[in-house]
Design an enzyme around this catalytic site. Structure first.
Site, PDB file in Angstrom:
ATOM      1  N   HIS A 142       4.599 -23.080  10.848  1.00  0.00           N
ATOM      2  CA  HIS A 142       4.288 -21.641  10.889  1.00  0.00           C
ATOM      3  C   HIS A 142       3.499 -21.163   9.676  1.00  0.00           C
ATOM      4  O   HIS A 142       3.106 -20.009   9.615  1.00  0.00           O
ATOM      5  CB  HIS A 142       5.591 -20.837  11.019  1.00  0.00           C
ATOM      6  CG  HIS A 142       6.213 -20.988  12.373  1.00  0.00           C
ATOM      7  ND1 HIS A 142       6.010 -20.084  13.386  1.00  0.00           N
ATOM      8  CD2 HIS A 142       7.004 -21.948  12.897  1.00  0.00           C
ATOM      9  CE1 HIS A 142       6.658 -20.476  14.471  1.00  0.00           C
ATOM     10  NE2 HIS A 142       7.280 -21.608  14.197  1.00  0.00           N
ATOM     11  N   ASP A 159      -1.893 -16.859   4.565  1.00  0.00           N
ATOM     12  CA  ASP A 159      -0.826 -16.625   5.547  1.00  0.00           C
ATOM     13  C   ASP A 159      -1.065 -17.523   6.756  1.00  0.00           C
ATOM     14  O   ASP A 159      -2.209 -17.633   7.209  1.00  0.00           O
ATOM     15  CB  ASP A 159      -0.877 -15.144   6.007  1.00  0.00           C
ATOM     16  CG  ASP A 159       0.508 -14.551   6.224  1.00  0.00           C
ATOM     17  OD1 ASP A 159       1.426 -15.329   6.540  1.00  0.00           O
ATOM     18  OD2 ASP A 159       0.664 -13.319   6.084  1.00  0.00           O
TER      19      ASP A 159
HETATM   20  P1  ADQ Z   1       6.360 -14.140   7.756  1.00  0.00           P
HETATM   21  O1  ADQ Z   1       5.860 -14.642   6.453  1.00  0.00           O
HETATM   22  O2  ADQ Z   1       7.693 -13.534   7.725  1.00  0.00           O
HETATM   23  O3  ADQ Z   1       6.307 -15.257   8.903  1.00  0.00           O
HETATM   24  P2  ADQ Z   1       4.739 -12.253   9.478  1.00  0.00           P
HETATM   25  O4  ADQ Z   1       3.998 -13.079  10.470  1.00  0.00           O
HETATM   26  O5  ADQ Z   1       3.922 -11.101   8.993  1.00  0.00           O
HETATM   27  O6  ADQ Z   1       5.217 -13.034   8.196  1.00  0.00           O
HETATM   28  O7  ADQ Z   1       6.032 -11.697  10.179  1.00  0.00           O
HETATM   29  C1  ADQ Z   1       6.844 -10.767   9.569  1.00  0.00           C
HETATM   30  C2  ADQ Z   1       7.686 -10.044  10.612  1.00  0.00           C
HETATM   31  O8  ADQ Z   1       8.687  -9.340   9.922  1.00  0.00           O
HETATM   32  C3  ADQ Z   1       6.878  -9.061  11.442  1.00  0.00           C
HETATM   33  O9  ADQ Z   1       7.281  -9.131  12.770  1.00  0.00           O
HETATM   34  C4  ADQ Z   1       7.242  -7.723  10.806  1.00  0.00           C
HETATM   35  O10 ADQ Z   1       7.254  -6.639  11.705  1.00  0.00           O
HETATM   36  C5  ADQ Z   1       8.631  -7.972  10.296  1.00  0.00           C
HETATM   37  N1  ADQ Z   1       8.866  -7.111   9.128  1.00  0.00           N
HETATM   38  C6  ADQ Z   1       8.239  -7.125   7.947  1.00  0.00           C
HETATM   39  N2  ADQ Z   1       8.688  -6.136   7.157  1.00  0.00           N
HETATM   40  C7  ADQ Z   1       9.629  -5.481   7.850  1.00  0.00           C
HETATM   41  C8  ADQ Z   1      10.473  -4.357   7.583  1.00  0.00           C
HETATM   42  N3  ADQ Z   1      10.439  -3.705   6.437  1.00  0.00           N
HETATM   43  N4  ADQ Z   1      11.320  -3.982   8.539  1.00  0.00           N
HETATM   44  C9  ADQ Z   1      11.375  -4.642   9.705  1.00  0.00           C
HETATM   45  N5  ADQ Z   1      10.605  -5.700  10.025  1.00  0.00           N
HETATM   46  C10 ADQ Z   1       9.750  -6.102   9.104  1.00  0.00           C
HETATM   47  C11 ADQ Z   1       5.931 -16.645   8.960  1.00  0.00           C
HETATM   48  C12 ADQ Z   1       4.527 -16.989   8.453  1.00  0.00           C
HETATM   49  C13 ADQ Z   1       3.477 -16.125   9.168  1.00  0.00           C
HETATM   50  C14 ADQ Z   1       3.600 -16.331  10.679  1.00  0.00           C
HETATM   51  C15 ADQ Z   1       5.039 -16.165  11.141  1.00  0.00           C
HETATM   52  C16 ADQ Z   1       5.201 -16.589  12.597  1.00  0.00           C
HETATM   53  O11 ADQ Z   1       4.452 -16.786   7.044  1.00  0.00           O
HETATM   54  O12 ADQ Z   1       2.163 -16.466   8.727  1.00  0.00           O
HETATM   55  O13 ADQ Z   1       2.781 -15.374  11.338  1.00  0.00           O
HETATM   56  O14 ADQ Z   1       5.932 -16.957  10.373  1.00  0.00           O
HETATM   57  O15 ADQ Z   1       4.718 -17.862  12.827  1.00  0.00           O
END
Ligand code: ADQ
Length: 469
Positions: free
Chosen positions: A153, A361
């Site tokens: 991921h 990312d």
């Molecule tokens: P993450 O690094 O966690 O995931 P991301 O893909 O942006 O990054 O996902 C974060 C999730 O957490 C989103 O669904 C977002 O809505 C939620 N989130 C963030 N802040 C929040 C808050 N304050 N309250 C509620 N929800 C919140 C890892 C990898 C990414 C990849 C994903 C999936 O780092 O690059 O996209 O896995 O493969």
């Protein structure tokens, strides 16, 4: 279809509140049966391999407790102090300790030993992410002949960075125990190919199959999506609407710029604040007309680099607010808490600009959520880092170099004055892809690859998924 055994560090079956990945994997487990296995998040005095079985919203889960030493060396250590920074190009933060590598191996062996009796001969096994790279090999060593896939991921780092990891080649070699290895983007896949060819003498054929030391693994670039339809509906829900109204009322006519990220140094928050500060300095007429709302719930608080980024950001937000705020205006609202997904959808919809500027990312789902939450008649503008995996799929965002405060500042200015017709055209192009390649598409595409034996790979390869340059 075969039963699915999903293995990941943490198990978040059920869906709803957890986001797209949990929704999709839970749906697959519900439809075809299977088990989601992983660490319980709990610590036990001595590892026993005792499995805690549960059924959450029709999904069978099996979790195991780990010893304190495992958590320190495997999770806080190798996963989050070695691999996470290294794979996000931060070798300055990566810590190379033999005890971490040993703990990582030990924990993966323990996971394999524990999950072994749960795997039936026709099951398909799907291992998730960087916490569990060697798990496939551990299962093979214990006689598992099933089809096993692995999905990463996070980014795959460039060869010369990965080569700094003392056990890089040995770790990557274990990956050839998998039948299929998935990445979010062609760029990460290409970096993997570069490493295995140059450092391990592997070859890769035209079907995207890598050969190394007598083992083969099919490589696929398969971008994860969100549960788009559900998120679009969520953005129109009562809770989202109430949140939208509340946020809009608090702005008293100002334009909202929103950032939503886990508090992590890979997300480029410090650089984002500096870019915004630059914008305020270069565009004094815009002061008092915009507000940056940064939502960043803390994560991995046991790791020192995360404590540091937290205090750096608090200092920076304080300094920028101190320098620029007026009696009736604060330029940055910095919020350290999580929100329910429908509330988030309302916040995204209220924002004229979605500012998603990670330094690196794997994909970034916030970019897709922001697009899905917009009002089609008056959509906001997505400013997206060119170093997020999502940029490969979203060329209609305003793509920026997140390290450049000037580029950030220019993009903010451009987004604020962008005509409605251009906003609509860009949004339309983005939402089409976000709808088409949603999280179910990702799951089915990867699963098709996993269930297709290698000889059939060339004929049955789904659209543009396998592409070795
Ligand atoms: P993450 O690094 O966690 O995931 P991301 O893909 O942006 O990054 O996902 C974060 C999730 O957490 C989103 O669904 C977002 O809505 C939620 N989130 C963030 N802040 C929040 C808050 N304050 N309250 C509620 N929800 C919140 C890892 C990898 C990414 C990849 C994903 C999936 O780092 O690059 O996209 O896995 O493969």
């Amino acid at each position: 279809m075969s039963r699915l055994i999903v293995i990941s560090n943490r198990v978040s079956a059920g869906g709803g509140a957890q986001g797209g990945l949990a929704v999709a994997l839970s749906a697959a487990l519900r439809a075809n049966g299977g088990i989601w296995f992983g660490w319980s998040g709990e610590v036990t005095e001595q590892f026993t391999g005792h499995i805690n079985f549960q059924r959450t919203d029709g999904v069978a889960t099996a979790t195991v407790d780990l010893e304190e030493q495992d958590v320190e060396e495997y999770y806080n250590g190798y996963a989050n102090r070695t691999l996470w920074p290294l794979f996000h190009y931060r070798i300055d933060l990566a810590e190379y300790e033999r005890s971490f590598a040993g703990g990582y191996e030990r924990a993966n062996a323990r996971f394999a030993e524990t999950v072994l009796p749960l795997i039936e001969p026709d099951d398909v096994v799907w291992v998730q992410d960087y916490h569990m790279i060697p798990l496939g090999r551990e299962l093979r060593n214990r006689g598992i002949a099933n089809r096993i896939g692995f999905f990463l991921h996070i980014p795959w780092p460039p060869r010369r960075l990965l080569a700094t990891l003392p056990e890089a080649a040995a770790l990557v070699e274990t990956m050839f125990a998998y039948d299929v290895i998935g990445f979010h983007t062609q760029e990460w896949l290409d970096s993997f190919v570069d490493f295995v060819k140059a450092e391990m003498g592997a070859t890769v054929d035209a079907n995207g199959v890598a050969h190394c030391n007598g083992r083969t693994a099919r490589l696929v670039a398969c971008p994860i999506g969100i549960d788009t339809r559900a998120f679009e509906e969520m953005a129109r829900s009562n809770i989202a609407r109430r949140t939208y109204e509340k946020v809009r009322a608090s702005l008293v006519g100002r334009s909202l710029i929103v950032g939503v990220d886990r508090l992590d140094y890979s997300k480029g928050l410090e650089e984002r604040f500096l870019g915004y500060e630059r914008f305020l300095e270069e565009n004094p007429e815009e002061r008092n007309g915009v507000v940056l709302l940064q939502i960043a719930p803390p994560s991995r608080g046991a790791v020192e680099s995360y404590q540091r980024i937290r205090s750096t950001l608090e200092g920076l937000a304080g300094r920028i607010n101190g320098a620029h705020a007026a009696l009736d205006w604060v330029p940055i609202r910095y919020v350290n808490q999580g929100y329910a997904r429908d509330e988030l959808a309302g916040v995204y919809r209220a924002a004229k600009i979605g500012l998603v500027t990670p330094l690196r990312d794997g994909m970034n789902l916030v970019a897709k959520e922001y697009v899905a939450a917009q009002d089609p008649e008056d959509p906001g503008v997505l400013i997206l880092s060119r170093f997020a995996g999502a940029a490969e799929q979203m060329p209609d965002a305003l793509l920026v170099n997140p390290y450049s405060a000037e580029e950030l500042s220019d993009a903010l200015q451009r987004a604020l004055i962008m005509p409605l017709s251009e906003r609509k055209a860009r949004w339309k192009a983005m939402i089409e892809d976000v709808r088409k390649r949603d999280v179910m598409w990702w799951l089915e595409t990867f699963r098709d690859c996993l269930e297709t034996p290698l000889d059939g790979a060339a004929d049955s390869a789904p659209i543009k998924v396998v592409q070795i340059v």
